[in-house]
Scaffold this active site. Structure first.
Site, PDB file in Angstrom:
ATOM      1  N   HIS A   1      51.247  62.504   3.832  1.00 37.16           N
ATOM      2  CA  HIS A   1      51.627  64.180   3.666  1.00 37.16           C
ATOM      3  C   HIS A   1      50.961  65.066   4.591  1.00 37.16           C
ATOM      4  CE1 HIS A   1      52.738  62.331  -0.514  1.00 37.16           C
ATOM      5  NE2 HIS A   1      51.566  61.807  -0.413  1.00 37.16           N
TER       6      HIS A   1
ATOM      7  N   TYR B   1      95.708  48.076  17.066  1.00 33.60           N
ATOM      8  CA  TYR B   1      95.162  48.952  17.893  1.00 33.60           C
ATOM      9  C   TYR B   1      95.789  50.334  17.637  1.00 33.60           C
ATOM     10  CZ  TYR B   1      94.327  51.683  22.189  1.00 33.60           C
ATOM     11  OH  TYR B   1      93.751  52.657  23.010  1.00 33.60           O
TER      12      TYR B   1
ATOM     13  N   GLU C   1      59.107  66.887  23.169  1.00 36.49           N
ATOM     14  CA  GLU C   1      60.130  67.853  22.252  1.00 36.49           C
ATOM     15  C   GLU C   1      61.546  67.334  22.565  1.00 36.49           C
ATOM     16  OE1 GLU C   1      59.113  71.976  22.875  1.00 36.49           O
ATOM     17  OE2 GLU C   1      56.971  71.422  22.177  1.00 36.49           O
TER      18      GLU C   1
HETATM   19  N1  ARG Z   1      92.366  53.854  27.554  1.00 36.40           N
HETATM   20  C1  ARG Z   1      92.890  53.068  26.454  1.00 36.40           C
HETATM   21  C2  ARG Z   1      91.346  52.733  25.724  1.00 36.40           C
HETATM   22  O1  ARG Z   1      90.794  53.076  26.003  1.00 36.40           O
HETATM   23  C3  ARG Z   1      93.127  51.524  26.904  1.00 36.40           C
HETATM   24  C4  ARG Z   1      93.983  50.552  25.857  1.00 36.40           C
HETATM   25  C5  ARG Z   1      95.404  51.582  25.702  1.00 36.40           C
HETATM   26  N2  ARG Z   1      96.261  50.724  24.971  1.00 36.40           N
HETATM   27  C6  ARG Z   1      97.533  51.249  24.694  1.00 36.40           C
HETATM   28  N3  ARG Z   1      98.318  50.739  23.941  1.00 36.40           N
HETATM   29  N4  ARG Z   1      97.650  52.555  24.872  1.00 36.40           N
HETATM   30  O2  ARG Z   1      91.523  52.440  24.331  1.00 36.40           O
END
Ligand code: ARG
Length: 465
Positions: free
Chosen positions: A159, A320, A293
């Site tokens: 504390h 993706y 800091e």
């Molecule tokens: N510059 C992209 C990234 O960093 C690479 C992959 C791109 N792939 C795509 N299908 N647009 O994720």
């Protein structure tokens, strides 16, 4: 924007205008992974040649050109084209420019989706190893200082109030123990990260007869990633590393908070030295702990990066999506920041001059020995709660009499509270005796602290610890 750098020119005739193109391009930051991209491309091209997917001549030409690109990157002779869409387009563009059809052959069975996941993992492995080395160095600095100060008494706090006597060495081992766990966290993350996405294609693998095992081995991965859809969509490794960075940085921040307190005129426990302090532009007398800091302050961005990454990932449909491009800047920043902060922290902790007299004086005058009085009574057979009350009454009595410690009271005074108390109590409640008696595993007794130091040194030396 030059057309040679667009990998998808066959599909779209119109291009985003320059500002829009630059909005979606990532070469500005993914150029850091240039050598990883070249390395991955060499492994992929060699495998394509061995599998007969491209000709041996093309494979050889690609390998030579990629080696040349790596040399150009290392020497600085090769400049990045900031108008390329990303590092992958840039490298493929260079190959096509230099080799024509051989360059146009390399992307068989590959997508930028598995390529970026591979490059990023390779980069993280390198950066993670650097952080592990910096952690080891910081741990060794703390352990060296702890050994030096295994006998230096100081108050331990709860504390932010003085609580019980400990040693500086003991407190520094507490910090080293936290950094040792951090090192383990990086190791764990790097072990799990070590699977190769290449060969996953866009999301569904490929009909071409790739040899994923060979590519994985060539790149130092333990194995190819199990499932292609997972491999291109997954950024757990980035999250884990961002979390390991945030935890490490949070540790450094807490240590630095202590250092700032210790360096204050009021505490006077440590002199960080002129090399690790800065002055004030207006107040001539100031010597400020700016480094400590700033380490504390940098924690905001590192913790923020973790939240940023988690937020990018949540709600992403498989597999993706371009959102994933946002993974890199956040993690690069965390990795850079933690590395630099570990180095600065180890620097000023190695140079710090501790004021033993002030530290030892902090053990006096706060009744830090009260728990030891209670435990003295327990050893004489008194139940702990009764002993706690008895010691509390002794403390109150001393305060009423204007005494600063139980040791200043007379034997008769303390015996009024319990007949179990004998003259031997006084030797048992000096700060040093309090520390030395705490010799169980985990305690602050100097020999026990030396054992803890040896244990952590063993961990720090283990390659994979
Ligand atoms: N510059 C992209 C990234 O960093 C690479 C992959 C791109 N792939 C795509 N299908 N647009 O994720």
């Amino acid at each position: 924007m030059t057309e040679k750098n667009v990998l998808w020119a066959g599909r779209l005739e119109e291009k985003p205008d320059a500002a829009a193109f630059s909005f979606q391009s990532s070469i500005g930051f993914d150029k850091r992974m240039a050598l990883e991209d070249v390395r991955g491309s060499r492994a992929h091209a060699a495998m394509l040649g061995k599998q007969g997917i491209i000709t041996a001549e093309h494979a050889a030409a690609l390998d030579a050109a990629l080696a040349e690109i790596a040399r150009g990157l290392e020497t600085g002779a090769l400049a990045f084209d900031n108008e390329a869409e990303d590092i992958h387009s840039f490298v493929e563009g260079l190959l096509t420019e230099a080799l024509g059809d051989a360059g146009r052959a390399i992307h068989a069975g590959r997508s930028r989706n598995d390529q970026v996941a591979t490059d990023f993992r390779l980069y993280c492995r390198r950066a993670g190893d650097e952080i592990r080395a910096a952690l080891k160095n910081a741990i060794v600095v703390l352990l060296d200082r702890a050994e030096e100060h295994a006998e230096t008494l100081t108050a331990g706090f709860t504390h932010l109030q003085r609580a019980q006597p400990v040693t500086l060495g003991y407190a520094l081992v507490a910090w080293a123990a936290a950094l040792s766990r951090d090192r383990g966290r990086f190791s764990d993350a790097l072990t799990r990260l070590n699977e190769c996405p290449l060969g996953s294609g866009a999301l569904a693998g490929t009909t071409l007869p790739l040899d994923r095992e060979v590519v994985a081995r060539d790149l130092g991965f333990a194995r190819p990633a199990l499932n292609a859809m997972d491999a291109v969509a997954d950024r757990d490794f980035a999250l884990e590393l961002a979390a390991a960075c945030a935890i490490t940085q949070t540790h450094l921040s807490r240590f630095c908070e202590d250092v700032c307190l210790w360096a204050s005129e009021e505490w006077g426990f440590v002199d960080l030295g002129e090399k690790w302090s800065t002055g004030s532009s207006i107040m001539p007398q100031k010597k400020n702990p700016d480094f400590a800091e700033l380490v504390r302050g940098k924690t905001g961005r590192v913790n923020g990066n973790l939240v940023a990454l988690l937020t990018v990932m949540k709600g992403l449909p498989y597999a993706y999506n371009k959102d994933l491009q946002e993974d890199k800047e956040a993690l690069f920043d965390s990795l850079d920041t933690v590395l630099a902060n570990l180095r600065v922290f180890a620097g000023f902790m190695g140079a710090a001059v501790f004021n033993k007299a002030k530290m030892e004086a902090s053990c006096a005058g706060g009744f830090l020995e009260a728990t030891d009085v209670a435990e003295y009574l327990v050893k004489k057979g008194m139940p702990f709660r009764t002993a706690h009350e008895c010691a509390a009454h002794i403390v109150r009595d001393c305060i009423d009499k204007g005494l600063k410690s139980i040791g200043e009271a007379g034997l008769a005074d303390v015996q009024q509270h319990s007949a179990l108390i004998e003259a031997d109590i006084f030797a048992k409640i000096t700060p040093r005796a309090c520390v030395e008696a705490r010799n169980l595993p985990g305690g602050p007794a100097p020999d026990e602290v030396r054992r803890q130091i040896a244990a952590l040194r063993g961990d720090a030396l283990r390659a994979n610890g």
